[in-house]
Structures are given as C-alpha cells and as structure tokens.
Design a protein around this motif. Structure first.
Motif, PDB file in Angstrom:
ATOM      1  N   ALA A 307       0.804  -1.228   0.000  1.00 11.10           N
ATOM      2  CA  ALA A 307       0.000   0.000   0.000  1.00 11.10           C
ATOM      3  C   ALA A 307       0.832   1.270   0.000  1.00 11.10           C
ATOM      4  CB  ALA A 307      -0.922  -0.006   1.222  1.00 11.10           C
ATOM      5  N   ILE A 308       2.172   1.166   0.166  1.00  9.04           N
ATOM      6  CA  ILE A 308       2.990   2.381   0.331  1.00  9.04           C
ATOM      7  C   ILE A 308       3.260   3.054  -1.011  1.00  9.04           C
ATOM      8  CG2 ILE A 308       5.232   3.290   1.082  1.00  9.04           C
ATOM      9  CD1 ILE A 308       5.269   1.208   3.277  1.00  9.04           C
ATOM     10  N   ASP A 309       2.866   4.320  -1.080  1.00  7.46           N
ATOM     11  CA  ASP A 309       3.144   5.132  -2.267  1.00  7.46           C
ATOM     12  C   ASP A 309       4.460   5.891  -2.070  1.00  7.46           C
ATOM     13  OD1 ASP A 309       2.821   6.393  -4.703  1.00  7.46           O
ATOM     14  OD2 ASP A 309       1.695   8.067  -3.839  1.00  7.46           O
ATOM     15  N   ILE A 310       4.609   6.559  -0.910  1.00  5.40           N
ATOM     16  CA  ILE A 310       5.846   7.288  -0.595  1.00  5.40           C
ATOM     17  C   ILE A 310       6.313   6.902   0.804  1.00  5.40           C
ATOM     18  CG2 ILE A 310       6.935   9.556  -0.328  1.00  5.40           C
ATOM     19  CD1 ILE A 310       4.724  10.696  -2.151  1.00  5.40           C
ATOM     20  N   LEU A 311       7.549   6.436   0.903  1.00  6.37           N
ATOM     21  CA  LEU A 311       8.147   6.100   2.204  1.00  6.37           C
ATOM     22  C   LEU A 311       9.074   7.237   2.599  1.00  6.37           C
ATOM     23  CD1 LEU A 311       8.728   3.958   4.489  1.00  6.37           C
ATOM     24  CD2 LEU A 311      10.673   3.243   3.095  1.00  6.37           C
ATOM     25  N   LEU A 312       8.885   7.760   3.815  1.00  8.92           N
ATOM     26  CA  LEU A 312       9.742   8.827   4.358  1.00  8.92           C
ATOM     27  C   LEU A 312      10.566   8.201   5.481  1.00  8.92           C
ATOM     28  CD1 LEU A 312       7.053  10.127   3.212  1.00  8.92           C
ATOM     29  CD2 LEU A 312       7.453  11.998   4.740  1.00  8.92           C
TER      30      LEU A 312
END
Length: 385
Positions: A307-312
């Motif tokens: 489900a991760i679009d952007i990982l910070l």
C-alpha cells in the motif's frame, strides 16, 4: 566526492576508494561508516625513537594505517570526522591491535571495506559522487535583533553565522537609539552574507522574517550596495527572494522552504522535495488519516499490503549499531522500491529530517486505506481508555 575505485563482489563484499572534496562529503562519509568496517587512510602517528646513545625522542610521522572501526565521532558544525579503531595490518610504526584515531578530511583519499554493502549505502555513494548534488540554496532567517545565515545543501542545513544585537524599544518622540541599533544589526547581517555565501554556487538566497523586517533589510542592503558600489551584491540582486517566516530562529526555515514561490524556484533541489513530502504527509494525516502512518510496525504492515506510495525515512536509522535492526530498515526500503513506491531518505541534519525524527524516523503515505491498521489503532486507543 570523487570515486577512485570500486571493487564490490556479487555477494556484496568488497571495498571502495573515495576522495572527499568538501565538508558535505565528510557528512556522506560519516553515513557510510559503521562499526566493524575496515578503514585505510593516511594519518599522523607520534613515534618514539631511541638513538645509539640511549636517548629517547619522539617524531610525528605520516603513515598509512588500516583500522577496524570501533567509534565514529562527527562534529556537524565544523564538519570534522574522527574514526577510532585498532590496527589490523602490519605497519613498521604501529603494532597490530594498537589503538589509533584517524581524522578524515577533504582531499585526502581513504579506502573503506565492508562485509556487506547494502543498497542504501551504495545509493549514497552514487549521490555523493554526482556533481549536481552541490549546495545551491542559502537562507537568512531573521527578526529584529536576531538572524541566522544558513546554507541548505541536499544533505543538511548548515548554520554559518548567528547574529544577535540588542535593539532598544522605540520611545515616544525619540527613535534614534532604536534606529541606530537596527542599522548596526543590518550592517552585521550584510557582512555575514558576503563572508559566508558563495554566489558562484548559490542559485537562490531566501530572506525570511515575520512582518516587514525582510523588506526593510533588503532595502537597506541594496541602498548601501549602491552607495559603496558593491558589485557582488548588485550583480546577484535577482537571487534574493523574500518570504515569510514566523521568527528568526533556524526551525522557521521549514516554513520558508514550504512557501509556493520558493518551491517553484527550488523545484530541482532535494531539500525542497523533502519538505514537500513531509508537508504532504501532514496534510494526509489531517484529512485522510487512514492513508498516513508512522512507526516501523505500522509502516511494515502497510508494506506487506503493497500500500505504500511514498516512504519517508531518516538516514539516522541506517546508522543503527545493531546490524539486524539496520538490515530491517534496508529491507523495508528495497521492498517499497520493488513495489513501485517512492523512497525519500531524509537527512537528520535538515530541519525536515529533525521533524521526521520526532515521528519515529519512519512514515508512509499510502496509495489506499488499509482497514486492518486503522482497526488496530482504534483497538489500542480503546484499550488505553
């Protein structure tokens, strides 16, 4: 950073030889080093010598040592890196197993060997050796009587100068003391700008303040530049950009970088990308909390659901001394990339990286809500109640 040689085997063991070229590269080197690595570099050692008559003297001799790294000490303001460890290779001046501290400095070659080169470390070497990643943003964050001159590089925010001047309050019918002190303050800021900002590299200078301080300061600076025929300031006038900030403290720089006018001007810099990603995360947390998660366990669960679009993620987590813990973060980064997600590695020396650190250092914006995670949060909060 200059890459001299890279020998990495298929099983990810091997070594690289690098030459740091500026203080920014010393910060990259700090992030490459881990306890247990092997570091080979030129250093100075105090050696005792005994003459034929029996008298003992000591000389400082330059020699090349190979250390097994035990402690790493980095001074972020001076950009100095000291690495302490034991000698693991025969040397005529230093015994095997003897302790020594190497100070890594710009323009001095070193060779770093690791038992395991992971994707995050290799990516950092690529970025450090890419000339387009140089410092190209400067900022003057100010309020009456306080100013910070900062350089915003892709990896960190460096405070080059802090100016503090006591400004007396305006008195009824007599503002001369206030005006004189303000003029003295502005003059000190102008001198600091000329001393610390290299206009050949810097593309943009942000002047951020609350109220009308920035307008008054810029008017003063360019009036003085015309009077004194200061070509440096006059030729670079177009690079100065005035933006709002809540105060003259360093943390207010994040607000300045979030300004839409600044974002469009700095669209090609990594610093602006990090600030925007963190800003998007906070907006998502506010409006769609089911699609914004932080904390390693929650982020890993979201990754399992692809489900991760952007990982910070903060680079501080990759400096963890526990190998198992570090490799857990590396696996998360690799997995998100495999699932076509974007990974943004934040520098802990940036204002945005400091804020991410307060959110456990790892957060994610999701493509779609993950119901199970939301349910878990609700259950845990009801248990607390």
């Amino acid at each position: 950073m200059k890459l001299v040689r890279k020998d990495i085997e298929k099983d990810n063991t091997g070594q690289v030889t690098l030459i740091p070229e500026d203080p920014e590269d010393i910060w990259h080197t700090y992030n490459l080093l881990q306890v247990g690595d092997s570091l080979r570099a030129s250093t100075i050692r105090k050696v005792q010598t005994e003459s034929s008559t029996g008298s003992v003297g000591s000389n400082r001799i330059r020699t090349t040592l190979t250390l097994c790294v035990e402690t790493i000490d980095f001074d972020s303001q001076a950009c100095q890196l000291r690495v302490k460890g034991t000698n693991i290779q025969e040397n005529e001046y230093v015994k095997m197993g003897a302790y020594h501290t190497i100070e890594l400095e710009p323009n001095r070659q070193f060779t770093l060997a690791k038992k395991q080169w992971d994707s995050v470390v290799l990516e950092r070497i690529e970025q450090a050796c890419d000339p387009s990643w140089s410092a190209d943003v400067a900022a003057v964050v100010m309020q009456e009587g306080l100013a910070h001159i900062c350089l915003v590089t892709p990896s960190m925010t460096l405070t080059r100068a802090k100016i503090e001047v006591n400004i007396p309050r305006k008195r009824k019918g007599n503002c001369s003391q206030h005006d004189r002190a303000l003029e003295r303050f502005y003059e000190q800021v102008v001198q600091a700008i000329q001393r610390h900002i290299n206009f050949e590299i810097v593309k943009c200078v942000l002047v951020a303040s609350p109220g009308f301080v920035r307008e008054q300061f810029c008017d003063y600076m360019f009036q003085q530049a015309v009077k004194t025929d200061n070509k440096l300031l006059l030729e670079n006038r177009s690079k100065f950009l005035q933006v709002h900030s809540s105060s003259g403290h360093k943390y207010a720089l994040k607000e300045a970088l979030c300004d839409p006018a600044v974002a469009s001007r700095l669209s090609d810099t990594k610093a602006a990308g990090e600030v925007k990603a963190l800003d998007d995360f906070y907006k998502m947390l506010q409006h769609e909390p089911d699609r914004a998660f932080y904390g390693l366990k929650h982020v890993e669960k979201a990754n399992e659901a692809m489900a991760i679009d952007i990982l910070l993620i903060s680079d501080e987590l990759f400096r963890h001394q526990d190998v198992a813990c570090r490799s857990r973060y590396v696996r998360l980064v690799d997995s998100v990339r495999e699932n076509m997600g974007t990974v943004r590695i934040f520098s802990s020396l940036h204002v945005s990286g400091e804020q991410l650190g307060q959110l456990t250092g790892v957060a994610a914006i999701l493509r779609f809500p993950v119901a199970e995670l939301s349910d878990q949060e609700e259950e845990s909060s009801s248990e607390e109640d």
